[in-house]
Design a protein around this motif. Structure first.
Motif, PDB file in Angstrom:
ATOM      1  N   MET A   1       0.848  -1.183   0.000  1.00  0.00           N
ATOM      2  CA  MET A   1       0.000   0.000   0.000  1.00  0.00           C
ATOM      3  C   MET A   1       0.887   1.238   0.000  1.00  0.00           C
ATOM      4  SD  MET A   1      -2.990   1.405   2.625  1.00  0.00           S
ATOM      5  CE  MET A   1      -3.407  -0.206   3.246  1.00  0.00           C
ATOM      6  N   ASN A   2       0.562   2.191  -0.855  1.00  0.00           N
ATOM      7  CA  ASN A   2       1.259   3.472  -0.884  1.00  0.00           C
ATOM      8  C   ASN A   2       1.325   4.031   0.547  1.00  0.00           C
ATOM      9  OD1 ASN A   2       2.267   5.959  -1.956  1.00  0.00           O
ATOM     10  ND2 ASN A   2       0.194   6.793  -1.855  1.00  0.00           N
ATOM     11  N   PRO A   3       2.524   4.408   1.032  1.00  0.00           N
ATOM     12  CA  PRO A   3       2.640   4.832   2.441  1.00  0.00           C
ATOM     13  C   PRO A   3       1.663   5.949   2.837  1.00  0.00           C
ATOM     14  CG  PRO A   3       4.784   4.970   1.311  1.00  0.00           C
ATOM     15  CD  PRO A   3       3.815   4.373   0.346  1.00  0.00           C
ATOM     16  N   PHE A   4       1.467   6.914   1.962  1.00  0.00           N
ATOM     17  CA  PHE A   4       0.561   8.015   2.316  1.00  0.00           C
ATOM     18  C   PHE A   4      -0.872   7.516   2.503  1.00  0.00           C
ATOM     19  CE2 PHE A   4       4.142  10.014   0.245  1.00  0.00           C
ATOM     20  CZ  PHE A   4       4.396  11.099   1.057  1.00  0.00           C
ATOM     21  N   CYS A   5      -1.241   6.475   1.736  1.00  0.00           N
ATOM     22  CA  CYS A   5      -2.586   5.909   1.867  1.00  0.00           C
ATOM     23  C   CYS A   5      -2.752   5.228   3.220  1.00  0.00           C
ATOM     24  CB  CYS A   5      -2.851   4.914   0.744  1.00  0.00           C
ATOM     25  SG  CYS A   5      -2.764   5.649  -0.891  1.00  0.00           S
ATOM     26  N   LYS A   6      -1.668   4.646   3.715  1.00  0.00           N
ATOM     27  CA  LYS A   6      -1.712   4.013   5.041  1.00  0.00           C
ATOM     28  C   LYS A   6      -2.043   5.046   6.105  1.00  0.00           C
ATOM     29  CE  LYS A   6       0.469  -0.272   5.813  1.00  0.00           C
ATOM     30  NZ  LYS A   6       1.639  -1.077   6.033  1.00  0.00           N
ATOM     31  N   HIS A   7      -1.456   6.221   5.965  1.00  0.00           N
ATOM     32  CA  HIS A   7      -1.762   7.292   6.908  1.00  0.00           C
ATOM     33  C   HIS A   7      -3.222   7.719   6.774  1.00  0.00           C
ATOM     34  CE1 HIS A   7       2.375   8.008   8.386  1.00  0.00           C
ATOM     35  NE2 HIS A   7       2.722   7.598   7.183  1.00  0.00           N
ATOM     36  N   ALA A   8      -3.748   7.672   5.553  1.00  0.00           N
ATOM     37  CA  ALA A   8      -5.151   8.038   5.340  1.00  0.00           C
ATOM     38  C   ALA A   8      -6.079   7.015   6.013  1.00  0.00           C
ATOM     39  CB  ALA A   8      -5.442   8.132   3.841  1.00  0.00           C
ATOM     40  N   VAL A   9      -5.749   5.728   5.875  1.00  0.00           N
ATOM     41  CA  VAL A   9      -6.565   4.688   6.514  1.00  0.00           C
ATOM     42  C   VAL A   9      -6.508   4.844   8.036  1.00  0.00           C
ATOM     43  CG1 VAL A   9      -6.871   2.203   6.870  1.00  0.00           C
ATOM     44  CG2 VAL A   9      -6.218   3.056   4.603  1.00  0.00           C
ATOM     45  N   GLU A  10      -5.302   5.072   8.550  1.00  0.00           N
ATOM     46  CA  GLU A  10      -5.142   5.247   9.997  1.00  0.00           C
ATOM     47  C   GLU A  10      -5.957   6.453  10.484  1.00  0.00           C
ATOM     48  OE1 GLU A  10      -3.726   3.365  12.330  1.00  0.00           O
ATOM     49  OE2 GLU A  10      -4.165   4.834  13.916  1.00  0.00           O
ATOM     50  N   ALA A  11      -5.944   7.531   9.705  1.00  0.00           N
ATOM     51  CA  ALA A  11      -6.701   8.725  10.091  1.00  0.00           C
ATOM     52  C   ALA A  11      -8.191   8.408  10.165  1.00  0.00           C
ATOM     53  CB  ALA A  11      -6.453   9.860   9.095  1.00  0.00           C
ATOM     54  N   ALA A  12      -8.677   7.623   9.210  1.00  0.00           N
ATOM     55  CA  ALA A  12     -10.092   7.224   9.224  1.00  0.00           C
ATOM     56  C   ALA A  12     -10.395   6.409  10.473  1.00  0.00           C
ATOM     57  CB  ALA A  12     -10.421   6.420   7.969  1.00  0.00           C
ATOM     58  N   MET A  13      -9.495   5.494  10.812  1.00  0.00           N
ATOM     59  CA  MET A  13      -9.674   4.668  12.009  1.00  0.00           C
ATOM     60  C   MET A  13      -9.726   5.533  13.264  1.00  0.00           C
ATOM     61  SD  MET A  13     -10.229   1.645  11.326  1.00  0.00           S
ATOM     62  CE  MET A  13     -10.230   1.148  13.069  1.00  0.00           C
ATOM     63  N   GLN A  14      -8.815   6.506  13.339  1.00  0.00           N
ATOM     64  CA  GLN A  14      -8.774   7.345  14.547  1.00  0.00           C
ATOM     65  C   GLN A  14     -10.019   8.214  14.643  1.00  0.00           C
ATOM     66  OE1 GLN A  14      -4.979   9.283  15.152  1.00  0.00           O
ATOM     67  NE2 GLN A  14      -3.856   7.353  15.014  1.00  0.00           N
ATOM     68  N   LEU A  15     -10.507   8.708  13.511  1.00  0.00           N
ATOM     69  CA  LEU A  15     -11.751   9.490  13.538  1.00  0.00           C
ATOM     70  C   LEU A  15     -12.897   8.600  14.012  1.00  0.00           C
ATOM     71  CD1 LEU A  15     -11.404  11.506  10.203  1.00  0.00           C
ATOM     72  CD2 LEU A  15     -11.602  12.504  12.496  1.00  0.00           C
ATOM     73  N   SER A  16     -12.923   7.383  13.508  1.00  0.00           N
ATOM     74  CA  SER A  16     -13.978   6.448  13.882  1.00  0.00           C
ATOM     75  C   SER A  16     -13.902   6.101  15.371  1.00  0.00           C
ATOM     76  CB  SER A  16     -13.859   5.202  13.004  1.00  0.00           C
ATOM     77  OG  SER A  16     -14.534   4.128  13.584  1.00  0.00           O
ATOM     78  N   GLU A  17     -12.691   5.877  15.839  1.00  0.00           N
ATOM     79  CA  GLU A  17     -12.528   5.523  17.265  1.00  0.00           C
ATOM     80  C   GLU A  17     -12.878   6.690  18.184  1.00  0.00           C
ATOM     81  OE1 GLU A  17      -9.189   2.065  16.452  1.00  0.00           O
ATOM     82  OE2 GLU A  17      -8.551   4.101  16.929  1.00  0.00           O
ATOM     83  N   ALA A  18     -12.771   7.924  17.641  1.00  0.00           N
ATOM     84  CA  ALA A  18     -13.159   9.096  18.434  1.00  0.00           C
ATOM     85  C   ALA A  18     -14.667   9.366  18.298  1.00  0.00           C
ATOM     86  CB  ALA A  18     -12.350  10.312  17.986  1.00  0.00           C
ATOM     87  N   GLY A  19     -15.378   8.439  17.650  1.00  0.00           N
ATOM     88  CA  GLY A  19     -16.834   8.552  17.558  1.00  0.00           C
ATOM     89  C   GLY A  19     -17.322   9.313  16.339  1.00  0.00           C
TER      90      GLY A  19
END
Ligand SMILES: Cc1cc2nc3c(=O)[nH]c(=O)nc-3n(C[C@H](O)[C@H](O)[C@H](O)COP(=O)(O)OP(=O)(O)OC[C@H]3O[C@@H](n4cnc5c(N)ncnc54)[C@H](O)[C@@H]3O)c2cc1C
Ligand SMILES: Nc1ncnc2c1ncn2[C@@H]1O[C@H](COP(=O)(O)O)[C@@H](O)[C@H]1O
Lengths: 252, 310
Positions: free
Chosen positions: A35-53
């Motif tokens: 996976m393109n490294p920048f995309c990994k950061h995008a997925v992680e950002a989505a996860m963190q937004l989701s985990e913050a509700g």
């Protein structure tokens, strides 16, 4: 809130690439892909937004050959809910990618679309901005921080003069820079679970987008080689070298 | 064939990148230079002096990617080329402009081979594409570091144009790096430091050396991530692209992504403890040893050599 994340499968960023001797491109067969490294950061950002509700559903989309399933599975193992593979063996231009993603945005109507700021193969840094134009949504590129504030988001961006924070309303397009977060490694149970998550494979033709390339790549060449250098043994010699270089510079 | 170049400016001054972009596209046709922003009278006056500019267009108002892209797309009709530097503003804005016009842009151009043929690096500079663009119009971003600057001495007319484009974005805060060192992307000498410096305090050794040489300061991603240097000093695939006459890399291993930013450097000097570091192999001149011993000695030796550019 629904979050769509676009991810690209590319030659792994640790691979030292080889330009094909016939100038037709870069050798990608038999090369490690990820996976393109920048995309990994995008997925992680989505996860963190989701985990913050802030994210009820995270949808992953990738455009590419069948093997791009791998990177979608990686994103599902990180915690995303479902995936879409838009299957094509053609190497598409960023404008075509953005048009396909705009179709997905029309279908899914996400509140936030997250992308990487650039793909490390073509180094284009286009698709997020193009998608924002095509969907007429505000954009926040090169994000190093994303905060949900009221009905919108505040995004800190990495720019030439340092950083800046902007507020934009939702729905919006955000592209991830490397300092946005530290992407998680999926634990083995998550990897197993990812295989049972929904993954729709759809042929590219289904979207009715004109994919004809606008540009012609005449050739791909290796960069110019640098001549071999030498070493010195002391700071005195180094200072002399620097002084000579500087005086030559000033003579011009 | 006519060209619309969008100017880069910062803190009320025209950025050095713009004169280089003008020079890069000077063969393509007469050039109108568009300046967008607030408090830009001084910028417009400077823009009018750049050789090769036919007309300066001034659009007053807050600058932001969505509004600027709408404005530029609305102005695009009479032009064959729409161009900006590949700095953070041009990167943010020009793909949006291109998509609005249904055009595929050619970005990070390092060589203009002809009216429709360009070279651009891919894979962090490990390969170079020769691209030919058969579209009716061309949206380009130019790597300023790859071109020399156009001369001054011009006196182009300045026209204020209507700007009614509205933005959905609101600027909340700008966190600027206070520094009186030269612009990294166009500096003649750059001193770069890596994670080996070990702390923000130690990174001042790099700053001292840069000051003595009148050089700009660069850093690796590892040094920025560790908090030793601000993000806008990062050089490489994700940072700034530099092409100085002299790059002095200190405690930097030379990862592919860092090398992507320094390929245009004329001479490279490496100071590193490891003779096998990729940057040492690539350097024109290397000194192997401990940077904490070498930099203080070097500062003294440069004084002895009578070198002073600060
Ligand atoms: C997608 C992506 C994009 C990236 N973009 C960039 C980018 O734009 N720019 C960038 O720089 N990196 C970028 N990176 C990171 C890059 O891969 C490297 O991790 C980084 O450049 C390493 O920085 P460094 O040289 O400071 O650290 P290291 O690789 O750890 O090297 C430190 C060096 O210091 C030397 N050293 C240690 N102690 C001393 C001493 N006392 N005296 C002298 N020498 C010493 C060591 O021998 C070593 O060579 C990116 C990575 C990815 C995945
Ligand atoms: N083929 C693709 N499939 C899905 N997303 C993509 C694709 N190509 C680019 N993107 C997205 O757009 C970002 C920027 O890519 P680029 O504009 O090609 O540098 C990437 O980080 C991805 O998020």
């Amino acid at each position: 809130m629904k979050i769509l994340v676009a991810i690209k499968r590319v030659v792994d960023h640790n691979v030292r690439i080889r330009v094909r001797p016939d100038g037709t491109g870069v050798e990608t067969s038999g090369v490690r892909m990820s996976m393109n490294p920048f995309c990994k950061h995008a997925v992680e950002a989505a996860m963190q937004l989701s985990e913050a509700g802030h994210g009820d559903e995270i949808v992953i989309v990738s455009i590419g050959p069948k093997a791009s399933n791998d990177v979608i599975l990686t994103a599902l193992a990180m915690g995303a809910h479902r995936g879409i593979l838009i299957e094509t063996d053609a190497e598409l231009e960023t404008l075509a990618i953005a048009k396909l993603l705009a179709k997905v945005v029309a279908e899914e109507n996400p509140d936030i679309v997250l992308l990487g700021k650039q793909a490390v193969d073509d180094d284009s840094n286009h698709v997020g901005q193009m998608l924002a134009a095509l969907t007429d949504r505000p954009q926040a590129t090169f994000a190093s921080e994303i905060k949900v504030v009221g009905q919108g988001i505040e995004v800190t961006r990495e720019v030439d003069s340092g950083r800046e924070t902007i507020a934009i309303p939702l729905p919006a397009i955000v592209t991830a820079d490397l300092r946005l977060n530290t992407p998680r490694n999926a634990a083995l149970p998550m990897v197993m679970k990812a295989r049972s998550k929904p993954l729709a494979v759809r042929p590219v033709a289904e979207f009715g987008v004109d994919l004809t390339p606008r540009l012609t790549i005449e050739k791909v060449s290796p960069p110019a080689e640098r001549a071999a250098g030498k070493s010195v043994a002391s700071a005195t010699e180094l200072a002399a070298y620097i002084a000579t270089e500087v005086s030559q510079m000033e003579a011009l | 064939m006519s060209v619309l170049v969008v100017a880069d400016h910062d803190l009320g001054a025209l950025s050095p990148a713009t004169a280089r972009v003008i020079h890069a596209v000077s063969e393509l046709g007469p050039i109108d230079l568009l300046v967008i922003g607030q408090d830009i009278d001084a910028v417009a006056a400077e823009a009018a002096r750049v050789a090769g500019v036919t007309r300066v267009l001034v659009a007053k108002g807050a600058s932001s990617s969505d509004a600027d892209a709408s404005l530029i797309a609305a102005l695009a009709e009479p032009y064959h080329y729409i161009v900006q530097s590949a700095g953070s503003v041009g990167k943010d804005r020009m793909p949006r402009v291109a998509a609005k016009l249904d055009l595929m842009p050619v970005t990070d151009v390092v060589k203009v081979l002809g009216p429709t043929r360009f070279e651009r690096p891919i894979y962090a500079g490990n390969a170079v594409q020769t691209v030919s663009d058969g579209q009716a119009r061309h949206v380009l971003t130019i790597r300023a570091s790859a071109f020399r600057a156009a001369a001054g001495g011009n006196d182009a007319p300045i026209e204020v144009i209507e700007n009614s484009a509205a933005s959905a974005a609101r600027l909340i805060a700008a966190h600027r790096t206070e520094s009186d060192t030269p612009d990294l992307a166009t500096a003649q000498i750059v001193v770069g430091g890596g994670v080996a410096l070990g702390s923000a305090e130690n990174f001042q050794l790099i700053e001292q050396l840069a000051k003595k040489l009148g050089a700009a300061i660069g850093a690796t991603r590892a040094a920025v991530d560790a908090g030793y240097a601000p993000n806008d000093w990062q050089v490489g695939q994700t940072g700034k692209i530099i092409a100085p006459d002299l790059y002095i890399a200190i405690g930097i291993s030379g990862a592919l992504q860092h090398l992507a930013g320094i390929q245009g450097a004329k001479k490279i000097v490496a100071i590193n403890a490891d003779p096998e570091a990729p940057l040492v192999k690539l350097a024109d001149l290397a000194l192997i040893g401990d940077l904490f011993e070498i930099i203080p000695q070097l500062l003294v030796e440069l004084d002895k050599a009578g070198l002073k550019r600060d």
